[in-house]
Each structure stands twice: as structure tokens, then as C-alpha cells.
Design a protein around this motif. Structure first.
Motif, PDB file in Angstrom:
ATOM      1  N   THR A  27       0.837  -1.182   0.000  1.00  0.00           N
ATOM      2  CA  THR A  27       0.000   0.000   0.000  1.00  0.00           C
ATOM      3  C   THR A  27       0.873   1.232   0.000  1.00  0.00           C
ATOM      4  OG1 THR A  27      -0.105  -0.042   2.397  1.00  0.00           O
ATOM      5  CG2 THR A  27      -1.871  -1.177   1.196  1.00  0.00           C
ATOM      6  N   LYS A  28       0.386   2.270  -0.581  1.00  0.00           N
ATOM      7  CA  LYS A  28       1.119   3.521  -0.668  1.00  0.00           C
ATOM      8  C   LYS A  28       0.704   4.428   0.490  1.00  0.00           C
ATOM      9  CE  LYS A  28       2.780   2.540  -4.823  1.00  0.00           C
ATOM     10  NZ  LYS A  28       2.978   1.170  -4.881  1.00  0.00           N
ATOM     11  N   PRO A  29       1.656   5.173   1.060  1.00  0.00           N
ATOM     12  CA  PRO A  29       1.343   6.029   2.197  1.00  0.00           C
ATOM     13  C   PRO A  29       0.500   7.235   1.800  1.00  0.00           C
ATOM     14  CG  PRO A  29       3.609   6.364   1.480  1.00  0.00           C
ATOM     15  CD  PRO A  29       3.049   5.232   0.667  1.00  0.00           C
ATOM     16  N   GLY A  30      -0.345   7.681   2.708  1.00  0.00           N
ATOM     17  CA  GLY A  30      -1.058   8.933   2.565  1.00  0.00           C
ATOM     18  C   GLY A  30      -1.970   9.031   1.357  1.00  0.00           C
ATOM     19  N   GLY A  31      -2.587   7.938   0.934  1.00  0.00           N
ATOM     20  CA  GLY A  31      -3.503   8.009  -0.194  1.00  0.00           C
ATOM     21  C   GLY A  31      -2.811   8.190  -1.536  1.00  0.00           C
ATOM     22  N   VAL A  32      -1.551   7.882  -1.621  1.00  0.00           N
ATOM     23  CA  VAL A  32      -0.800   8.020  -2.863  1.00  0.00           C
ATOM     24  C   VAL A  32      -1.247   6.930  -3.825  1.00  0.00           C
ATOM     25  CG1 VAL A  32       1.496   7.889  -3.883  1.00  0.00           C
ATOM     26  CG2 VAL A  32       1.171   9.103  -1.736  1.00  0.00           C
ATOM     27  N   SER A  33      -1.565   7.336  -5.054  1.00  0.00           N
ATOM     28  CA  SER A  33      -2.025   6.388  -6.053  1.00  0.00           C
ATOM     29  C   SER A  33      -0.887   5.554  -6.626  1.00  0.00           C
ATOM     30  CB  SER A  33      -2.724   7.121  -7.199  1.00  0.00           C
ATOM     31  OG  SER A  33      -3.786   7.893  -6.715  1.00  0.00           O
ATOM     32  N   LYS A  34       0.271   6.195  -6.814  1.00  0.00           N
ATOM     33  CA  LYS A  34       1.419   5.464  -7.350  1.00  0.00           C
ATOM     34  C   LYS A  34       2.708   6.182  -6.980  1.00  0.00           C
ATOM     35  CE  LYS A  34       1.974   7.246 -12.040  1.00  0.00           C
ATOM     36  NZ  LYS A  34       2.045   6.857 -13.430  1.00  0.00           N
ATOM     37  N   THR A  35       3.811   5.497  -7.181  1.00  0.00           N
ATOM     38  CA  THR A  35       5.132   6.047  -6.916  1.00  0.00           C
ATOM     39  C   THR A  35       5.905   6.057  -8.218  1.00  0.00           C
ATOM     40  OG1 THR A  35       5.106   5.186  -4.660  1.00  0.00           O
ATOM     41  CG2 THR A  35       7.251   5.748  -5.578  1.00  0.00           C
ATOM     42  N   GLN A  36       6.673   7.114  -8.425  1.00  0.00           N
ATOM     43  CA  GLN A  36       7.461   7.234  -9.645  1.00  0.00           C
ATOM     44  C   GLN A  36       8.873   7.690  -9.269  1.00  0.00           C
ATOM     45  OE1 GLN A  36       5.304   9.133 -12.772  1.00  0.00           O
ATOM     46  NE2 GLN A  36       7.111   9.521 -14.012  1.00  0.00           N
ATOM     47  N   ASP A  37       9.869   7.060  -9.868  1.00  0.00           N
ATOM     48  CA  ASP A  37      11.268   7.411  -9.631  1.00  0.00           C
ATOM     49  C   ASP A  37      11.810   8.164 -10.827  1.00  0.00           C
ATOM     50  OD1 ASP A  37      11.228   5.986  -7.223  1.00  0.00           O
ATOM     51  OD2 ASP A  37      11.777   4.120  -8.225  1.00  0.00           O
ATOM     52  N   ALA A  38      12.693   9.130 -10.550  1.00  0.00           N
ATOM     53  CA  ALA A  38      13.343   9.888 -11.614  1.00  0.00           C
ATOM     54  C   ALA A  38      14.708  10.341 -11.104  1.00  0.00           C
ATOM     55  CB  ALA A  38      12.500  11.088 -12.021  1.00  0.00           C
ATOM     56  N   GLY A  39      15.602  10.586 -12.036  1.00  0.00           N
ATOM     57  CA  GLY A  39      16.956  10.979 -11.683  1.00  0.00           C
ATOM     58  C   GLY A  39      17.125  12.486 -11.556  1.00  0.00           C
ATOM     59  N   LYS A  40      17.970  12.872 -10.629  1.00  0.00           N
ATOM     60  CA  LYS A  40      18.293  14.286 -10.438  1.00  0.00           C
ATOM     61  C   LYS A  40      18.870  14.844 -11.738  1.00  0.00           C
ATOM     62  CE  LYS A  40      21.232  17.324  -7.739  1.00  0.00           C
ATOM     63  NZ  LYS A  40      22.298  17.390  -6.726  1.00  0.00           N
ATOM     64  N   GLY A  41      18.401  16.044 -12.121  1.00  0.00           N
ATOM     65  CA  GLY A  41      18.861  16.686 -13.349  1.00  0.00           C
ATOM     66  C   GLY A  41      18.101  16.251 -14.586  1.00  0.00           C
ATOM     67  N   LYS A  42      17.282  15.230 -14.467  1.00  0.00           N
ATOM     68  CA  LYS A  42      16.482  14.722 -15.594  1.00  0.00           C
ATOM     69  C   LYS A  42      15.123  15.418 -15.626  1.00  0.00           C
ATOM     70  CE  LYS A  42      19.462  11.462 -16.611  1.00  0.00           C
ATOM     71  NZ  LYS A  42      20.220  11.459 -17.813  1.00  0.00           N
ATOM     72  N   ASP A  43      14.364  15.167 -16.686  1.00  0.00           N
ATOM     73  CA  ASP A  43      12.996  15.654 -16.802  1.00  0.00           C
ATOM     74  C   ASP A  43      12.051  14.502 -16.467  1.00  0.00           C
ATOM     75  OD1 ASP A  43      14.269  17.891 -17.779  1.00  0.00           O
ATOM     76  OD2 ASP A  43      13.590  17.645 -19.836  1.00  0.00           O
ATOM     77  N   LYS A 110      11.060  20.012 -15.624  1.00  0.00           N
ATOM     78  CA  LYS A 110      12.402  19.963 -16.204  1.00  0.00           C
ATOM     79  C   LYS A 110      13.449  20.043 -15.098  1.00  0.00           C
ATOM     80  CE  LYS A 110      11.402  23.306 -19.509  1.00  0.00           C
ATOM     81  NZ  LYS A 110      11.851  24.302 -20.471  1.00  0.00           N
ATOM     82  N   VAL A 111      14.590  19.464 -15.364  1.00  0.00           N
ATOM     83  CA  VAL A 111      15.791  19.533 -14.521  1.00  0.00           C
ATOM     84  C   VAL A 111      15.431  19.326 -13.040  1.00  0.00           C
ATOM     85  CG1 VAL A 111      17.921  20.787 -14.063  1.00  0.00           C
ATOM     86  CG2 VAL A 111      16.683  21.219 -16.185  1.00  0.00           C
ATOM     87  N   LEU A 112      15.095  18.087 -12.706  1.00  0.00           N
ATOM     88  CA  LEU A 112      14.694  17.763 -11.342  1.00  0.00           C
ATOM     89  C   LEU A 112      15.795  18.054 -10.329  1.00  0.00           C
ATOM     90  CD1 LEU A 112      12.826  14.393 -11.823  1.00  0.00           C
ATOM     91  CD2 LEU A 112      11.851  16.560 -11.073  1.00  0.00           C
ATOM     92  N   GLN A 113      15.366  18.522  -9.183  1.00  0.00           N
ATOM     93  CA  GLN A 113      16.251  18.765  -8.052  1.00  0.00           C
ATOM     94  C   GLN A 113      15.841  17.814  -6.935  1.00  0.00           C
ATOM     95  OE1 GLN A 113      15.399  22.864  -7.176  1.00  0.00           O
ATOM     96  NE2 GLN A 113      15.944  23.541  -9.230  1.00  0.00           N
ATOM     97  N   GLU A 114      16.743  17.541  -6.014  1.00  0.00           N
ATOM     98  CA  GLU A 114      16.399  16.653  -4.904  1.00  0.00           C
ATOM     99  C   GLU A 114      15.229  17.198  -4.103  1.00  0.00           C
ATOM    100  OE1 GLU A 114      19.739  15.336  -2.539  1.00  0.00           O
ATOM    101  OE2 GLU A 114      20.928  14.985  -4.346  1.00  0.00           O
ATOM    102  N   SER A 115      15.116  18.521  -4.019  1.00  0.00           N
ATOM    103  CA  SER A 115      14.018  19.136  -3.266  1.00  0.00           C
ATOM    104  C   SER A 115      12.664  18.970  -3.972  1.00  0.00           C
ATOM    105  CB  SER A 115      14.297  20.620  -3.029  1.00  0.00           C
ATOM    106  OG  SER A 115      14.395  21.312  -4.260  1.00  0.00           O
ATOM    107  N   ASP A 116      12.649  18.451  -5.199  1.00  0.00           N
ATOM    108  CA  ASP A 116      11.400  18.192  -5.923  1.00  0.00           C
ATOM    109  C   ASP A 116      10.753  16.879  -5.488  1.00  0.00           C
ATOM    110  OD1 ASP A 116      11.624  20.528  -7.430  1.00  0.00           O
ATOM    111  OD2 ASP A 116      12.708  19.527  -9.048  1.00  0.00           O
TER     112      ASP A 116
END
Length: 177
Positions: A27-43, A110-116
Motif C-alpha cells: 500500500t502507498k502512504p497517505g492516499g498516494v495512487s502510485k510512486t514514480q522514480d526519476a533521476g536528479k537533473g532529468k525531466d 524539467k531539470v529535477l532537483q532533490e528538493s522536488d
């Protein structure tokens, strides 16, 4: 081989298959429908699909970050840059990929940051209280060569259930002959 032994092997392998297939589910926390991973600096693109019965009545769309920050706001047939948080200006957009006729309302960052990293929610308003369509937990990970090699190794090792099924078939075949 006795009939009891054959049945026990089949039950054992069946249980092992069940455990392997369900171990990654959760189960996902807090009513989250799904989880998605992405790399820092990527879109990244986060998808929001609206039901066809709501499409005609949509007056506004909000993509929010952690239920506090406006990432992208669409109202009065246009994107409202004044309502968009400064952190996402110039980096978050819907643009030409939006298709109201089909209910596709994705968010592109665009250009993901860790704080995103956090929870992004897509809500639509038809003049009443906004209706949350989806919540997505975004994980932003630093990408380096070691991590890429590890990811490839993990992908190569994901064939566990397939191997187990082949073993089950082999045991089944040899127990009947």
C-alpha cells in the motif's frame, strides 16, 4: 514417489510463487495512487487522466506539491503563471501535451532537483469543490555510473518468478512420468 510427496512439492512451489509475486506489492502512504522514480537533473512527466464524464465541466486544474505549493494552475482556458510557485516557474508545464478532449492533463518538470521529491496531486474543479484525480509520490535520486550499473543488474535479476514457474513446470513434468 508417493502421491503425498508430489502434492507437497506442488503446494510448496505454488506458495513460493505467490510470495515472490506479492512481495513487491504494497500500500502507498497517505492516499498516494502510485510512486514514480526519476533521476536528479532529468525531466519527468507525471500523468493525470480525467474521467470522460468530467471533461466537459472542467473549469480549473491544479497540480500541487505536498498539498501546499502550486506547481501548475490552469484556469479560464489558460495557464496562470501568477498562481504558480516561484520554485516551479520555467520548469513545470503542461503545454501541448494537454488534451482536454481525451482528459490527458500531465505535468512535466524539467531539470529535477532533490528538493522536488514529494507528493504531487492533480485536482480538477467543475465549479464545486476540487476533485483529486491522482496523487503521485515522486522520488528524485542522484544518478551516477555506479547507480546505473546497479539498476541494470537489478533489472537482469528480476526474472525470479519466471525461473520459479519454469522449475514448477519441470517438477510437474517429472512427477507425471
Amino acid at each position: 514417489m508417493t502421491q503425498f510427496w508430489k502434492g507437497g512439492l506442488i503446494v510448496f512451489f505454488g506458495l513460493m510463487l505467490f510470495v515472490l509475486m506479492t512481495s513487491k506489492a504494497g500500500t502507498k502512504p497517505g492516499g498516494v495512487s502510485k510512486t514514480q522514480d526519476a533521476g536528479k537533473g532529468k525531466d519527468v512527466t507525471l500523468d493525470c487522466q480525467v474521467e470522460s464524464d468530467l471533461i466537459v465541466f472542467i473549469k480549473s486544474v491544479e497540480w500541487r506539491f505536498n498539498d501546499k505549493v502550486n506547481v501548475l494552475v490552469y484556469k479560464s482556458k489558460g495557464f496562470s503563471h501568477a498562481d504558480q510557485d516561484e520554485k516551479f516557474r520555467g520548469r513545470a508545464y503542461g503545454g501541448k501535451s494537454w488534451n482536454f478532449n481525451k482528459g490527458n492533463l500531465p505535468l512535466k518538470i524539467k531539470v529535477l532537483q532533490e528538493s522536488d521529491a514529494g507528493i504531487y496531486s492533480c485536482s480538477v474543479s467543475t465549479g464545486e469543490d476540487p476533485k483529486k484525480i491522482i496523487s503521485i509520490k515522486l522520488n528524485v535520486e542522484a544518478v551516477n555510473k555506479d547507480q546505473q550499473a546497479q539498476d541494470q543488474t537489478t533489472k537482469n535479476q528480476s526474472s525470479g518468478p519466471v525461473i520459479l514457474i519454469l522449475c514448477l513446470l519441470w517438477v510437474w513434468q517429472h512427477l507425471h512420468y
